[in-house]
Design a protein around this motif. Structure first.
Motif, PDB file in Angstrom:
ATOM      1  N   TYR A 134       0.841  -1.198   0.000  1.00 36.81           N
ATOM      2  CA  TYR A 134       0.000   0.000   0.000  1.00 36.81           C
ATOM      3  C   TYR A 134       0.875   1.246   0.000  1.00 36.81           C
ATOM      4  O   TYR A 134       2.096   1.173   0.209  1.00 36.81           O
ATOM      5  N   GLY A 135       0.248   2.376  -0.263  1.00 33.84           N
ATOM      6  CA  GLY A 135       1.006   3.615  -0.329  1.00 33.84           C
ATOM      7  C   GLY A 135       0.161   4.809   0.052  1.00 33.84           C
ATOM      8  O   GLY A 135      -1.052   4.702   0.254  1.00 33.84           O
ATOM      9  N   THR A 136       0.830   5.951   0.159  1.00 37.10           N
ATOM     10  CA  THR A 136       0.140   7.203   0.476  1.00 37.10           C
ATOM     11  C   THR A 136       0.447   8.243  -0.594  1.00 37.10           C
ATOM     12  O   THR A 136       1.440   8.137  -1.322  1.00 37.10           O
ATOM     13  N   ARG A 145       4.740   7.604   0.788  1.00 37.78           N
ATOM     14  CA  ARG A 145       5.200   6.386   1.460  1.00 37.78           C
ATOM     15  C   ARG A 145       4.717   5.146   0.727  1.00 37.78           C
ATOM     16  O   ARG A 145       3.615   5.121   0.190  1.00 37.78           O
ATOM     17  N   VAL A 146       5.553   4.118   0.737  1.00 36.73           N
ATOM     18  CA  VAL A 146       5.191   2.807   0.193  1.00 36.73           C
ATOM     19  C   VAL A 146       5.609   1.749   1.208  1.00 36.73           C
ATOM     20  O   VAL A 146       6.720   1.810   1.746  1.00 36.73           O
ATOM     21  N   ARG A 160       9.934  -0.466   4.172  1.00 34.11           N
ATOM     22  CA  ARG A 160       9.352   0.871   4.305  1.00 34.11           C
ATOM     23  C   ARG A 160      10.125   1.831   3.410  1.00 34.11           C
ATOM     24  O   ARG A 160      11.339   1.960   3.550  1.00 34.11           O
ATOM     25  N   ALA A 161       9.411   2.483   2.516  1.00 36.50           N
ATOM     26  CA  ALA A 161      10.056   3.416   1.595  1.00 36.50           C
ATOM     27  C   ALA A 161       9.378   4.776   1.665  1.00 36.50           C
ATOM     28  O   ALA A 161       8.158   4.866   1.816  1.00 36.50           O
ATOM     29  N   ARG A 197       8.443  -0.022  -9.259  1.00 42.30           N
ATOM     30  CA  ARG A 197       9.222   1.119  -9.762  1.00 42.30           C
ATOM     31  C   ARG A 197       8.738   1.526 -11.155  1.00 42.30           C
ATOM     32  O   ARG A 197       8.505   2.707 -11.427  1.00 42.30           O
ATOM     33  N   LYS A 198       8.616   0.534 -12.022  1.00 43.87           N
ATOM     34  CA  LYS A 198       8.214   0.823 -13.402  1.00 43.87           C
ATOM     35  C   LYS A 198       6.754   1.247 -13.477  1.00 43.87           C
ATOM     36  O   LYS A 198       6.405   2.201 -14.171  1.00 43.87           O
ATOM     37  N   GLY A 199       5.892   0.524 -12.759  1.00 41.00           N
ATOM     38  CA  GLY A 199       4.459   0.781 -12.848  1.00 41.00           C
ATOM     39  C   GLY A 199       4.028   2.096 -12.235  1.00 41.00           C
ATOM     40  O   GLY A 199       3.076   2.726 -12.711  1.00 41.00           O
ATOM     41  N   GLN A 200       4.719   2.527 -11.176  1.00 41.32           N
ATOM     42  CA  GLN A 200       4.336   3.755 -10.477  1.00 41.32           C
ATOM     43  C   GLN A 200       5.333   4.891 -10.684  1.00 41.32           C
ATOM     44  O   GLN A 200       5.174   5.966 -10.100  1.00 41.32           O
ATOM     45  N   ASN A 201       6.358   4.634 -11.481  1.00 42.27           N
ATOM     46  CA  ASN A 201       7.390   5.642 -11.758  1.00 42.27           C
ATOM     47  C   ASN A 201       8.029   6.142 -10.458  1.00 42.27           C
ATOM     48  O   ASN A 201       8.119   7.348 -10.200  1.00 42.27           O
ATOM     49  N   LEU A 202       8.477   5.189  -9.647  1.00 38.81           N
ATOM     50  CA  LEU A 202       9.070   5.503  -8.349  1.00 38.81           C
ATOM     51  C   LEU A 202      10.559   5.161  -8.341  1.00 38.81           C
ATOM     52  O   LEU A 202      11.040   4.388  -9.168  1.00 38.81           O
TER      53      LEU A 202
END
Length: 207
Positions: A134-136, A145-146, A160-161, A197-202
């Motif tokens: 999940y993320g914010t 946050r992820v 935790r990222a 990373r790829k899917g959410q551009n993170l």
């Protein structure tokens, strides 16, 4: 003849092993029938039933849906609860709770990233290894946050990222018990991180 007999035994063992675990998304009717709608005061976003060597489990994803509009649904709190289902009797095994945080850039919503969540037997031991992601998001519409939580033997192993354009405010931390996970699961999570990373551009890196 001996080779054929050995091959038949091997094929049968593979078939039996593949039948040890199952997972399916529950319909609204099934959720009500199982009385899962009564286990939390948050609306249920998604529910999954899975079966493994330990029994039958119901995993419920709930979000409080603080604000609902045509544009988006805003959640300030989320909760995932896993129950073992013993002939209709629900007993909680574990749960995950989180809520938005107030930093310099305020978080405005939190939600489960169910397309990255999974209920699979990753290491092939006959037991499901749930992965919850999940993320914010902030008021600037940026992901902040992820969290990636792996449940293995009823213990949680968390990554935790924190996303940030500046190196000194970007973090990526694994729990101290991370290396206790089987290598197959760690490799699976590494591949999942690449997908996110790829899917959410993170960035999903430390510093």
């Amino acid at each position: 003849m001996k080779k054929r007999f050995f091959l038949l035994i091997l094929l049968n063992s593979i078939v039996v092993f593949s039948q040890k675990t199952e997972s399916q998304k529950l319909t609204i009717e099934q959720i009500i029938q199982k009385r899962l709608d009564k286990v939390t005061n948050f609306p249920i976003y998604k529910a999954i039933e899975y079966k493994d060597e330990a029994g039958v489990f119901d995993l419920v994803f709930t979000e409080n849906q603080k604000v609902i509009s045509k544009k988006d649904t805003i959640n300030t709190k989320i909760k995932a609860i896993c129950f073992i289902n013993d002939d209709g009797n629900l007993s909680e095994k574990w749960q995950i709770n989180d809520l938005i945080e107030d930093y310099n850039t305020k978080e405005t919503t939190i939600w489960f990233w169910t397309k990255y969540c999974s209920t699979k037997d990753i290491d092939g031991d006959g037991f499901i290894d749930p992965i919850i992601v999940y993320g914010t998001k902030t008021e600037d519409e940026e992901i902040r946050r992820v969290k990636i939580i792996t449940v293995y033997n009823n213990k949680k192993y968390v990554i935790r990222a924190t996303e940030c354009v500046l190196d000194d405010c970007r973090t990526f931390k694994k729990d101290s018990n991370w290396n206790l996970l089987p290598q197959k699961i760690k490799t699976h999570i590494d591949q999942l991180i690449i997908r996110i990373r790829k899917g959410q551009n993170l960035i999903l890196k430390d510093g």
